[in-house]
Design an enzyme around this catalytic site. Structure first.
Site, PDB file in Angstrom:
ATOM      1  N   LYS A 247       0.846  -1.205   0.000  1.00 49.44           N
ATOM      2  CA  LYS A 247       0.000   0.000   0.000  1.00 49.44           C
ATOM      3  C   LYS A 247       0.878   1.251   0.000  1.00 49.44           C
ATOM      4  O   LYS A 247       0.640   2.200  -0.748  1.00 49.44           O
ATOM      5  CB  LYS A 247      -0.933   0.005   1.223  1.00 49.44           C
ATOM      6  CG  LYS A 247      -2.100  -0.951   1.071  1.00 49.44           C
ATOM      7  CD  LYS A 247      -2.850  -1.210   2.376  1.00 49.44           C
ATOM      8  CE  LYS A 247      -3.892  -2.305   2.166  1.00 49.44           C
ATOM      9  NZ  LYS A 247      -4.518  -2.778   3.399  1.00 49.44           N
TER      10      LYS A 247
ATOM     11  N   GLN B 206      -4.697  -1.376   9.642  1.00 51.72           N
ATOM     12  CA  GLN B 206      -4.644  -2.714   9.040  1.00 51.72           C
ATOM     13  C   GLN B 206      -5.253  -3.747   9.993  1.00 51.72           C
ATOM     14  O   GLN B 206      -4.874  -3.819  11.165  1.00 51.72           O
ATOM     15  CB  GLN B 206      -3.173  -3.062   8.725  1.00 51.72           C
ATOM     16  CG  GLN B 206      -2.975  -4.382   8.020  1.00 51.72           C
ATOM     17  CD  GLN B 206      -3.572  -4.406   6.609  1.00 51.72           C
ATOM     18  OE1 GLN B 206      -3.425  -3.459   5.843  1.00 51.72           O
ATOM     19  NE2 GLN B 206      -4.246  -5.494   6.277  1.00 51.72           N
TER      20      GLN B 206
ATOM     21  N   ASP C  64     -11.178   3.109   4.160  1.00 52.89           N
ATOM     22  CA  ASP C  64     -11.586   1.700   4.058  1.00 52.89           C
ATOM     23  C   ASP C  64     -13.108   1.578   4.089  1.00 52.89           C
ATOM     24  O   ASP C  64     -13.656   0.526   3.762  1.00 52.89           O
ATOM     25  CB  ASP C  64     -11.010   0.904   5.240  1.00 52.89           C
ATOM     26  CG  ASP C  64      -9.875  -0.011   4.836  1.00 52.89           C
ATOM     27  OD1 ASP C  64      -9.722  -0.260   3.624  1.00 52.89           O
ATOM     28  OD2 ASP C  64      -9.150  -0.474   5.737  1.00 52.89           O
TER      29      ASP C  64
END
Ligand code: NDP
Length: 292
Positions: free
Chosen positions: A54, A98, A121
């Site tokens: 990422k 994460q 997200d």
């Protein structure tokens, strides 16, 4: 019949180019550089790979990447304090924590501490609620990528029979909400679904997000259906999806491979969401072709 192979890798590369072009224009015209902060707690090997990848792709798109790595025994208070600092930092437009987090940390408390405007997200309750009620939301990256591939393959999804296998908050549920918003007729299947192969057999669109290697086989598939395989399963034979590619490709009209299908779309959509969040934070119109 041999299904068309949906090339998610190529589509994602195109999407990343689009993001990079618009990031360059934002810098040129407004002197703004989008920033994405990624927080990793602990040393889960798969998470470390995702986070590095990422960060790398964020920089390649011309954006700023801020990586925060905390030890596995970091406290929930430390993590919440970090999220608070990132919420207040005007150079950070997107925040991603994460998952999974270590067991001693309450995942939903941490996720919901992320400012809704920086929740790239799309996992906060606020964004899930917006998506479910048809309001402007940050759409979770994996289902967003799946929808882009479906639209590209099929065009208008109105009236299509869709079956989503899996009802997780990060894939199955938002995928079902997106397909409903596209006017598909959506069935959500899960571990208690009876006669799953029969349910799947009526679908013109199948999205498999289960986490079981090669579970969906060719005899479950309606001839000509479009099959999106979200699964990422590490097996002795390497990385495989939830769909048995070889048998399904003989019946389906189109299918995503694993790897090279949905996976690359997820990170490309994360970059797209970060650019969108940055534009919204600065009162600019949404970027072209990156939102629904
Ligand atoms: P979860 O484990 O959270 O959810 C799995 C879902 O599958 C659950 O709803 C579960 O049902 C259902 N399920 C489990 N077994 C069966 C069965 N035998 N028959 C029918 N349904 C079943 O997984 P995620 O949604 O997080 O991920 C799904 C897959 O997608 C995984 O392989 C994951 O690695 C992959 N993934 C890939 C991403 C990408 O970028 N390509 C991103 C995110 C995930 P129930 O609710 O009843 O338990």
């Amino acid at each position: 019949m041999t299904a068309t192979r949906i090339d998610g890798k190529a589509y994602a590369a195109e999407l990343r180019r689009n993001v990079a072009d618009q990031v360059a224009a934002l810098k040129r015209d407004h002197d703004i550089i989008p920033g994405l902060a990624v927080v990793l707690v602990g040393e889960d090997p798969a998470s470390q790979i995702y986070v590095s990848s990422k960060g790398k792709q964020t920089v390649e798109a011309g954006m700023k990447s801020f990586e925060h790595r905390l030890p596995a025994d970091a406290s929930q208070a430390d993590l919440l304090a970090l999220v608070g600092r990132l919420n207040a930092d005007s150079s950070v437009h997107g925040i991603l924590v994460q998952l999974p987090l270590p067991d001693h940390i309450n995942e939903s408390e941490v996720i919901n501490a992320i400012s809704v405007r920086k929740d790239v997200d799309g996992f906060t309750v606020a964004n899930s609620g917006r998506l479910a009620t048809g309001q402007r939301a940050m759409v979770p990256c994996t289902p967003l990528g799946c929808l882009m591939l479906l639209r590209d393959q099929l065009g208008d999804l109105s009236g299509k029979e869709a079956v989503v296998i899996g009802r997780s908050n990060i894939v199955g549920k938002p995928m079902a909400a997106l397909l409903t918003a596209e006017n598909a007729t959506v069935t959500v299947a899960h571990s208690r679904t009876k006669d799953l192969p029969d349910v799947v057999r009526r679908a013109e669109i199948v999205v498999a997000a289960v986490g079981r290697p090669k579970m969906v086989t060719g005899d479950w598939i309606r001839p000509g259906a479009t099959v999106i395989d979200v699964g990422i399963n590490r097996t002795d034979d390497g990385l495989v999806g939830d769909v048995d590619y070889d048998s399904v490709a003989g019946v389906a009209g189109a299918i995503t491979p694993v790897p090279g299908g949905v996976g690359p779309m997820t990170i490309a959509c994360l970059l797209a969401n970060t650019l969108t969040a940055c534009c919204r934070a600065n009162g600019l119109p949404d970027p072209e072709g990156l939102t629904l």
